[in-house]
Motif scaffolding. Structure first.
Motif, PDB file in Angstrom:
ATOM      1  N   ARG A 129       0.847  -1.206   0.000  1.00 21.30           N
ATOM      2  CA  ARG A 129       0.000   0.000   0.000  1.00 21.30           C
ATOM      3  C   ARG A 129       0.881   1.254   0.000  1.00 21.30           C
ATOM      4  O   ARG A 129       1.924   1.304   0.665  1.00 21.30           O
ATOM      5  CB  ARG A 129      -0.948  -0.006   1.199  1.00 21.30           C
ATOM      6  CG  ARG A 129      -0.254   0.005   2.548  1.00 21.30           C
ATOM      7  CD  ARG A 129      -1.257  -0.165   3.690  1.00 21.30           C
ATOM      8  NE  ARG A 129      -1.957  -1.449   3.563  1.00 21.30           N
ATOM      9  CZ  ARG A 129      -3.173  -1.673   4.078  1.00 21.30           C
ATOM     10  NH1 ARG A 129      -3.802  -0.716   4.748  1.00 21.30           N
ATOM     11  NH2 ARG A 129      -3.747  -2.852   3.917  1.00 21.30           N
ATOM     12  N   GLY A 130       0.459   2.228  -0.788  1.00 18.91           N
ATOM     13  CA  GLY A 130       1.226   3.460  -0.887  1.00 18.91           C
ATOM     14  C   GLY A 130       2.413   3.382  -1.828  1.00 18.91           C
ATOM     15  O   GLY A 130       3.122   4.375  -2.010  1.00 18.91           O
ATOM     16  N   HIS A 131       2.632   2.214  -2.426  1.00 20.24           N
ATOM     17  CA  HIS A 131       3.755   2.010  -3.338  1.00 20.24           C
ATOM     18  C   HIS A 131       3.239   1.608  -4.722  1.00 20.24           C
ATOM     19  O   HIS A 131       2.203   0.949  -4.837  1.00 20.24           O
ATOM     20  CB  HIS A 131       4.668   0.894  -2.827  1.00 20.24           C
ATOM     21  CG  HIS A 131       5.387   1.193  -1.560  1.00 20.24           C
ATOM     22  ND1 HIS A 131       4.754   1.246  -0.335  1.00 20.24           N
ATOM     23  CD2 HIS A 131       6.701   1.447  -1.312  1.00 20.24           C
ATOM     24  CE1 HIS A 131       5.651   1.510   0.613  1.00 20.24           C
ATOM     25  NE2 HIS A 131       6.843   1.631   0.040  1.00 20.24           N
ATOM     26  N   GLY A 132       3.981   1.981  -5.751  1.00 22.01           N
ATOM     27  CA  GLY A 132       3.618   1.566  -7.100  1.00 22.01           C
ATOM     28  C   GLY A 132       2.201   1.972  -7.460  1.00 22.01           C
ATOM     29  O   GLY A 132       1.763   3.088  -7.197  1.00 22.01           O
ATOM     30  N   ARG A 133       1.460   1.019  -8.054  1.00 22.45           N
ATOM     31  CA  ARG A 133       0.074   1.280  -8.461  1.00 22.45           C
ATOM     32  C   ARG A 133      -0.941   0.871  -7.394  1.00 22.45           C
ATOM     33  O   ARG A 133      -2.145   0.924  -7.641  1.00 22.45           O
ATOM     34  CB  ARG A 133      -0.222   0.553  -9.775  1.00 22.45           C
ATOM     35  CG  ARG A 133       0.619   1.026 -10.954  1.00 22.45           C
ATOM     36  CD  ARG A 133       0.240   0.272 -12.232  1.00 22.45           C
ATOM     37  NE  ARG A 133       1.052   0.683 -13.361  1.00 22.45           N
ATOM     38  CZ  ARG A 133       2.233   0.157 -13.672  1.00 22.45           C
ATOM     39  NH1 ARG A 133       2.719  -0.830 -12.923  1.00 22.45           N
ATOM     40  NH2 ARG A 133       2.921   0.579 -14.716  1.00 22.45           N
ATOM     41  N   SER A 134      -0.477   0.450  -6.249  1.00 19.57           N
ATOM     42  CA  SER A 134      -1.391   0.073  -5.174  1.00 19.57           C
ATOM     43  C   SER A 134      -2.030   1.316  -4.558  1.00 19.57           C
ATOM     44  O   SER A 134      -1.474   2.425  -4.627  1.00 19.57           O
ATOM     45  CB  SER A 134      -0.656  -0.716  -4.087  1.00 19.57           C
ATOM     46  OG  SER A 134      -0.251  -1.979  -4.574  1.00 19.57           O
ATOM     47  N   GLY A 135      -3.190   1.130  -3.949  1.00 21.88           N
ATOM     48  CA  GLY A 135      -3.866   2.232  -3.281  1.00 21.88           C
ATOM     49  C   GLY A 135      -3.347   2.429  -1.871  1.00 21.88           C
ATOM     50  O   GLY A 135      -2.392   1.795  -1.433  1.00 21.88           O
ATOM     51  N   GLY A 136      -4.016   3.304  -1.152  1.00 24.23           N
ATOM     52  CA  GLY A 136      -3.709   3.521   0.253  1.00 24.23           C
ATOM     53  C   GLY A 136      -2.410   4.263   0.494  1.00 24.23           C
ATOM     54  O   GLY A 136      -1.793   4.807  -0.416  1.00 24.23           O
ATOM     55  N   ARG A 137      -2.009   4.275   1.756  1.00 25.32           N
ATOM     56  CA  ARG A 137      -0.772   4.934   2.169  1.00 25.32           C
ATOM     57  C   ARG A 137       0.059   3.965   2.996  1.00 25.32           C
ATOM     58  O   ARG A 137      -0.477   3.152   3.753  1.00 25.32           O
ATOM     59  CB  ARG A 137      -1.078   6.191   2.997  1.00 25.32           C
ATOM     60  CG  ARG A 137      -1.790   7.289   2.209  1.00 25.32           C
ATOM     61  CD  ARG A 137      -2.136   8.460   3.095  1.00 25.32           C
ATOM     62  NE  ARG A 137      -2.857   9.496   2.358  1.00 25.32           N
ATOM     63  CZ  ARG A 137      -2.283  10.529   1.747  1.00 25.32           C
ATOM     64  NH1 ARG A 137      -0.959  10.659   1.811  1.00 25.32           N
ATOM     65  NH2 ARG A 137      -2.997  11.417   1.096  1.00 25.32           N
TER      66      ARG A 137
END
Length: 268
Positions: free
Chosen positions: A85-93
């Protein structure tokens, strides 16, 4: 192939899968969308999948992660990589190792739903702390791992004993640092402090047995000195590899080490 459905994936026979990588979007138990890549074994169809967890500021498409995935696939296991999460194309933080356990659990479940009876995990740096905590928290569930390797992992939280880690803390804890993380490093970081403080890696290790556990660390790691791997290995039943001349995490893992890791993960 991709999916954005809330539910679980269909069970597939891995022998029917194409030899080309498969990309998908997974959804964690707290609703975050996580990008993931499945790479079939290059050796043969196998019941073992290795789930690879990258370090802080990494992603599924970073060259070092792809190199590690290819090397592990050569050793007889399928490989799942994903972006925290928060990295690349993933959502979130990013929560820098706390809720990332949920991301790893989603990736492990996906490997099982693709037909793999046995799933091993390997994590680098932050990913190493996550695989340790995941192994302790998910033991006995469908999100469990049958073997665990932590490479260049910290033993304890809030470590600031080296200059690189002081820079990491500045990026994570300061508004200006989080801007650098977002626009300079491609990593979106949650501004909230941990509450409660999660189980630390060294506290997780005693809870992992009887799952086979490997701790790998370079003797030239600029982030975490050798007291970290030694503390982890002493905390429970773990095999310890101290690698001469190795630096930090996936960027420092050479082909020989990745081959040894692949052999250990598929046979442990």
């Amino acid at each position: 192939m991709s999916s954005e459905a809330e539910g679980r994936f269909h069970i597939l026979d891995v022998s029917s899968l194409t030899s080309r990588p498969i990309r998908s979007m997974l959804r964690t138990d707290d609703g975050v969308r996580i990008e993931a890549v499945y790479e079939p074994s290059r050796a043969s169809v196998t019941d073992t999948a290795v789930v690879l967890a990258h370090g802080f500021t990494g992603s599924a498409d970073r060259p070092a992660v792809r190199r590690a995935a290819h090397a592990l696939a050569e050793r007889g296991a399928a490989v799942v990589t994903f972006s925290f999460r928060g990295h690349g194309r993933s959502g979130g933080r990013s929560t820098v190792g706390d809720r990332e356990v949920l991301d790893l659990t989603a990736a492990v479940r996906w490997a099982r739903e693709l037909g793999h009876a046995r799933v091993a995990t390997v994590g680098f740096s932050m990913g190493g702390s996550v695989v340790l905590r995941h192994a302790a928290l998910e033991r006995g569930t469908e999100g469990r791992a049958e073997a665990v390797a932590a490479v260049s992992a910290p033993a304890r939280w809030y470590y600031r004993g080296t200059a690189p880690m002081r820079r990491v803390h500045w990026v994570v804890t300061r508004p200006a640092g989080r801007l650098v993380g977002r626009y300079g490093l491609g990593t979106r970081i949650d501004s909230r402090a941990w509450d409660p403080v999660p189980l630390s890696p060294v506290e997780a290790v005693p809870l992992i047995a009887p799952t086979p556990l490997l701790i790998v660390h370079g003797d030239r790691d600029p982030y975490f000195p050798l007291d970290h791997p030694r503390m982890l290995a002493a905390a429970g039943a773990a095999e310890l590899w101290l690698e001469p001349g190795m630096g930090h995490a996936e960027n420092a893992a050479d082909e020989k080490l990745l081959a040894r890791l692949g052999d250990w993960l598929t046979r442990a």
